[in-house]
Enzyme design. Structure first.
Site, PDB file in Angstrom:
ATOM      1  CG  HIS A  97      -2.858   9.472   0.109  1.00  0.00           C
ATOM      2  ND1 HIS A  97      -3.560  10.338   0.925  1.00  0.00           N
ATOM      3  CD2 HIS A  97      -3.638   8.381  -0.039  1.00  0.00           C
ATOM      4  CE1 HIS A  97      -4.703   9.776   1.263  1.00  0.00           C
ATOM      5  NE2 HIS A  97      -4.780   8.597   0.701  1.00  0.00           N
TER       6      HIS A  97
ATOM      7  CG  HIS B 134      -1.836   1.131   1.341  1.00  0.00           C
ATOM      8  ND1 HIS B 134      -1.782   2.073   2.338  1.00  0.00           N
ATOM      9  CD2 HIS B 134      -2.879   1.478   0.544  1.00  0.00           C
ATOM     10  CE1 HIS B 134      -2.751   2.946   2.174  1.00  0.00           C
ATOM     11  NE2 HIS B 134      -3.442   2.611   1.100  1.00  0.00           N
TER      12      HIS B 134
HETATM   13  O1  G3P Z   1      -5.824   0.812  -1.538  1.00  0.00           O
HETATM   14  C1  G3P Z   1      -6.904   1.673  -1.368  1.00  0.00           C
HETATM   15  C2  G3P Z   1      -6.595   2.704  -0.360  1.00  0.00           C
HETATM   16  O2  G3P Z   1      -5.351   3.249  -0.649  1.00  0.00           O
HETATM   17  C3  G3P Z   1      -7.638   3.753  -0.307  1.00  0.00           C
HETATM   18  O3  G3P Z   1      -7.425   4.659   0.722  1.00  0.00           O
HETATM   19  O4  G3P Z   1      -6.787   6.836   1.553  1.00  0.00           O
HETATM   20  O5  G3P Z   1      -5.137   5.023   1.563  1.00  0.00           O
HETATM   21  O6  G3P Z   1      -5.797   6.080  -0.555  1.00  0.00           O
HETATM   22  P1  G3P Z   1      -6.237   5.693   0.804  1.00  0.00           P
HETATM   23 CA    CA Z   2      -4.622   4.816  -2.128  1.00  0.00          CA
END
Ligand code: G3P
Ligand code: CA
Length: 250
Positions: free
Chosen positions: A56, A14
């Site tokens: 992000h 992630h």
């Molecule tokens: O993998 C999906 C996730 O990344 C969505 O939430 O806020 O971490 O981008 P966020």
């Molecule tokens: Ca994400």
């Protein structure tokens, strides 16, 4: 390289292996490859001059030494910023804001499947540019698009019909799992990528039985991965669980 566990679980880093390097940087994606992740997730949006970068937030404030909206920076301006947010920044003083193409190149080098989140701040009318960029890549069959934006999902599905598009969900206040399933089915979307604190067994199984793909975020607890695995989920986005962390559990 085959980074799929023998049980067909896919561990997806992630924002890269973000427990070990600053999120959404090339070192984080490189570490994902070196630690056997099956895939790597990133977040993308365009700069003021239309360059797709990996970050992000809508602003540069949290993860760099700059201030302001991503959309107000040119690529050269955003590239000049230092990364000062995220994990272990002191170990990666050369890290900067990557181009989306640099993320794709790193994933290709390590055989990582690409899970590409389009941020909601992205103007929908710019998605044609993104689809052209992605469609030109020879490894495009190893891409999945994800977005919280319904319009973004629908537009990308229309532009890249062969590419899986998953709708991101899991807001406790606004999302309804049953309605989200129906939204995917009604619009030809491939599935749901949902908050692992939010999903419930009945809806997860309903989605799978309806033929939808399921992916969860952010699965940092092996017991949570195991729970969803037992319900039929196979794609797990995690900040800190490479496949070897799941040995003996799945
Ligand atoms: O993998 C999906 C996730 O990344 C969505 O939430 O806020 O971490 O981008 P966020
Ligand atoms: Ca994400």
């Amino acid at each position: 390289m085959n980074n799929t566990n023998s049980n067909n679980a896919h561990m997806i880093a992630h924002r890269g292996y973000s427990a070990m390097a600053p999120e959404n940087t090339l070192p984080a994606f490189k570490l994902a490859g070196e630690n056997g992740f099956w895939g790597a997730e990133c977040d993308t949006s365009p700069t003021a001059d239309g360059v797709w970068i990996v970050m992000h937030d809508d602003t540069v404030d949290r993860t760099t030494n700059g201030e302001g909206n991503v959309r107000d920076f040119t690529f050269d301006e955003i590239r000049a910023l230092a990364i000062d947010g995220g994990n272990h920044t002191e170990q990666f003083p050369e890290a900067n804001v990557p181009l989306l193409t640099e993320y794709l190149d790193m994933c290709k080098q390590y055989g990582l499947y690409c899970v590409i989140e389009i941020k909601d701040c992205t103007p929908v009318e710019m998605l044609g540019d993104l689809a052209a960029l992605l469609s030109a890549r020879e490894e495009k069959e190893r891409f999945t698009i994800i977005s919280f934006g319904r319009e973004h999902c629908l537009k990308m599905k229309a532009l890249m019909p062969e590419t899986p598009v998953l709708f991101l969900t899991g807001d406790f206040e606004t999302d309804d799992f049953g309605e989200n399933i129906q939204f995917c089915l009604d619009n030809g979307l491939d599935g749901l990528d949902f908050n692992c604190d939010w999903g419930d067994e009945a809806h997860v199984k309903e989605a799978i039985e309806a033929g939808l793909q399921t992916m969860i975020w952010t699965a940092d607890d092996p017991d949570v991965v195991k729970k969803y695995y037992d319900w039929g989920v196979r794609d797990f986005t995690s900040n800190k669980l490479p496949p070897k962390a799941m040995e003996g559990i799945l």
